[in-house]
Design an enzyme around this catalytic site. Structure first.
Site, short mmCIF file in Angstrom:
data_model
loop_
_atom_site.label_atom_id
_atom_site.label_comp_id
_atom_site.label_asym_id
_atom_site.label_seq_id
_atom_site.Cartn_x
_atom_site.Cartn_y
_atom_site.Cartn_z
N LYS A 1 1.19 -3.00 8.57
CA LYS A 1 2.48 -2.05 8.76
C LYS A 1 4.00 -3.15 8.92
CE LYS A 1 2.92 1.60 11.62
NZ LYS A 1 2.87 2.49 12.10
N GLY B 1 8.25 2.68 7.97
CA GLY B 1 8.54 0.54 7.54
C GLY B 1 7.43 0.28 6.53
N ASP C 1 2.06 13.76 16.90
CA ASP C 1 2.29 13.43 15.49
C ASP C 1 1.45 13.54 14.38
OD1 ASP C 1 3.95 13.75 13.78
OD2 ASP C 1 4.40 10.92 13.11
N GLY D 1 6.31 4.81 5.23
CA GLY D 1 5.87 5.12 5.91
C GLY D 1 7.53 5.51 6.35
N GLY D 2 7.44 6.71 7.02
CA GLY D 2 9.06 6.65 7.84
C GLY D 2 9.44 5.66 8.63
N LEU E 1 0.50 -1.18 -0.33
CA LEU E 1 -0.04 0.00 -0.12
C LEU E 1 0.91 1.26 -0.41
CD1 LEU E 1 -2.75 -0.82 2.53
CD2 LEU E 1 -3.28 -0.77 0.36
N GLY E 2 1.82 1.05 0.91
CA GLY E 2 2.80 2.52 0.21
C GLY E 2 4.11 1.91 1.43
#
Length: 656
Positions: free
Chosen positions: A369, A353, A462, A350-351, A347-348
């Site tokens: 994730k 993983g 965050d 991130g910072g 799916l993508g």
């Protein structure tokens, strides 16, 4: 004797020790009821539900007979005596439900309406529940004055009658007669809004109110501490049962060391026998190995490795024990291979993983994730799991499970069909302003829940578009709790070292305590920056020419002079008012002094209230042209720090 025999013997010894220490505590089959009731379940849109609730795929013996849920709709339903309630959220820490009466959901009249009675043995109204009396079929005498609390509602009465409400139990108008009255409950804030005439009756009813429950909670806590999971027998009284791994018990699993016939369990004898025999072998091998130094060094190295591994495992086991039956499901890495089809659909990234799409055995879609950062003893990872597992709210992402195997760590979330908010903001945004407004309100409600709805306050640290996920209906879900901190609700200031968050959304006090203490108000600042970005003001307001002038200066210029910002997606007066409201709320949230920022509950009220009631907030001192005079004796030093904060803010909000 051949000296080479000793290292070989020692290697055998180490393997033997590892095998012995992994002998299971029970060689029998796991009790089926224990297995079924150990896992939390999902009912409609609420996840991580455990005892005393049951319904859907969860058997009745896993809960209390009075806590059955209907899971067929978009929200769980619970029937208490003769009244059915729609459940919006539940907080297991405070044992509180936020509910509304089902027959009055999105309506103010029902042919089945009645005064509700509570099962007081198991339920009580929460502290914020307030009574409102509805009067139906009312008649006003000729020449009577205006009834301020009259409202439009479909009833089976004639056109000559009307309905009205009173926030007390008595009618507030003289010379008015009504055919019937009904007592209903709303939350305190909705009751006040009705009194102030800022919301209508249906909105007040739909906002819900609190119910607190009690169902053998003391016995359940004892059961969980002993390693069991809670349930009940099949009788109408719902007597409490503690399900243990090998058999049910009346109260705790500590009593299960003896069988029902009174003798020691044969399986326990086998375990003791194997352990004793293994212990004897271990002593013999230790004696032989310790005669040679090479063997001793190998032994020490093996035990050190095992000790490090056990520290990690103990952190996980301690967390699972603390959560008891409410703990999220733990998966193995081989499980992740199966449910992601060998990590086929990415799916993508991130910072922290990669994220993959997966499907559970029941067909439920999830996002997995895989964390790339595996340093430390797992405390940060367990912190994130613990933070999310404490939550259950429509605007907070649901944690379906986790994986922790040595250096392999993963989080399994509920799948969000629309992805994250950032792809709609940073690319060509095709969302209507109304949708963006609803996302802003939903995100504010989620933060309000984290700050006030949980027994333990959660500060996210965050908040940014990348961490706001959207489901198929664009309902926002706050995600990624890797930087979150847990604190007591009465704790105002958080002690921590170093800054945390993302450039452009970090509150000034997180950089330097000179601006105030770090608290949940730091999340409010990040939320304000998020809302300002959502409005699209960066497309209208140019970038500041000097580091001392913040982007908000030019926004203030537009607001103070009543100019049309002509933002994207704003094509009507109503949309212009919505955009201005969002901008004003955003500016209130980014005030330099944390005490000047509104709490998230107030933010929700401001967003849902009237634009005319909102005042333009004072310009943050950091960004005022008079900063040099206002910062006192250390003005140059403070201003330099302020400019550094501004530069960080601009890193994400370019061209604002």
């Amino acid at each position: 004797m051949n000296p080479h025999v000793f290292p070989t013997t020692c290697g055998f010894f180490i393997i033997t020790i590892l095998i012995i220490t992994h002998i299971p505590t029970s060689l029998g089959a796991i009790d089926e009821q224990y297995t079924n009731c150990s896992q939390n379940f999902q009912c409609a849109n609420i996840t991580n539900i455990g005892y005393p609730f049951w319904g859907g795929t969860r058997p009745q013996y896993c809960g209390h007979p009075r806590f059955g849920l209907n899971c067929t709709g978009d929200s769980p339903l619970i029937t208490i005596l003769t009244t059915t309630y729609r459940i919006f959220s539940m907080d297991t820490a405070t044992r509180t439900l936020n509910v509304a009466r089902e027959e009055l959901w999105q309506n103010c009249w029902s042919s089945n309406i009645h005064n509700a009675s509570l099962d007081t043995a198991h339920f009580n109204y929460a502290f914020d529940a307030k009574n409102v009396t509805f009067f139906y079929g009312c008649h006003r005498p000729s020449g009577g004055g205006l009834i301020l609390t009259a409202f439009a509602c479909t009833t089976n009465y004639t056109n000559s009658t009307f309905t009205m409400y009173a926030t007390s139990n008595t009618m507030e108008y003289r010379n008015v007669s009504c055919n019937t009255s009904v007592l209903v409950q709303v939350n305190q804030r909705a009751a006040q809004a009705l009194t102030d005439n800022t919301i209508n009756v249906v909105e007040a009813l739909d906002s819900g109110f609190g119910l607190q429950w009690e169902a053998n909670d003391t016995n359940c806590e004892r059961c969980v501490r002993s390693g069991g999971t809670c349930g009940s027998d099949s009788s109408a009284s719902g007597s409490f049962v503690c399900y243990c791994s090998n058999q049910p018990s009346a109260l705790t699993c500590n009593a299960n060391q003896v069988t029902s016939t009174g003798g020691t369990d044969l399986k326990l004898k086998l375990v003791i026998g194997f352990s004793a025999g293994g212990g004897g072998i271990a002593i013999l091998l230790i004696t032989i190995c310790c005669l040679r130094r090479p063997c001793t060094s190998i032994f020490n190295m093996g035990m050190a490795l095992r000790k490090n591994k056990r520290v990690d495992e103990q952190n996980v086991e301690a967390f699972l024990k603390d959560c008891g039956s409410l703990a999220p499901k733990r998966y193995t890495f081989s499980d992740l291979h199966k449910l992601t089809n060998s990590f086929k659909d990415k799916l993508g990234r991130g910072g922290y993983g990669d994220v993959y799409k997966g499907k559970l055995s029941d067909g439920h879609l999830v996002a997995v994730k895989i964390l790339s950062e595996t340093k430390g003893n797992g405390e940060d990872f367990i912190n994130e799991v613990a933070s999310i597992s404490r939550t259950s709210h429509v605007n907070v992402v649901a944690l379906m499970g986790f994986c922790y195997e040595s250096n392999r760590r993963a989080l399994i979330y509920d799948f969000m069909a629309k992805g994250s908010l950032d792809k709609f903001l940073y690319n060509e945004c095709d969302l209507e302003l109304r949708t963006l407004y609803q996302i802003a309100v939903g995100t504010a409600r989620g933060l309000e829940y984290l700050h006030r709805g949980c027994n333990t306050r959660i500060v996210h640290f965050d908040i940014k578009p990348q961490n706001i996920l959207l489901d198929e209906d664009f309902c926002p879900k706050i995600s990624d709790f890797g930087l979150a901190k847990l604190c007591q609700r009465k704790q105002s200031i958080i002690s921590m070292t170093g800054a945390r968050g993302t450039a452009g959304y970090i509150a000034p006090e997180v950089f330097s305590r000179a601006f105030g203490g770090v608290s949940h108000k730091s999340d409010v600042y990040s939320y304000g920056m998020l809302v300002l970005e959502m409005t699209g003001v960066r497309e209208k307001v140019g970038e500041a020419q000097t580091s001392e002038i913040h982007f908000s200066e030019q926004i203030y210029e537009h607001l103070e002079h009543g100019r049309d910002l002509k933002l994207r997606g704003v094509n009507s007066t109503e949309e212009e008012e919505t955009a201005r409201k969002m901008i004003l709320v955003g500016l209130w949230c980014i005030q330099t002094n944390p005490f000047d920022r509104p709490p998230m509950g107030r933010v929700v009220e401001m967003l849902e209230g009237s634009l005319q009631l909102l005042q333009i907030p004072p310009k943050p001192i950091l960004f005022s042209s008079a900063s040099h005079d206002s910062l006192g004796q250390d003005s140059s030093k403070s201003l330099s720090l302020a400019n550094n904060v501004l530069d960080m803010s601009k890193g994400s909000l370019q061209s604002l």
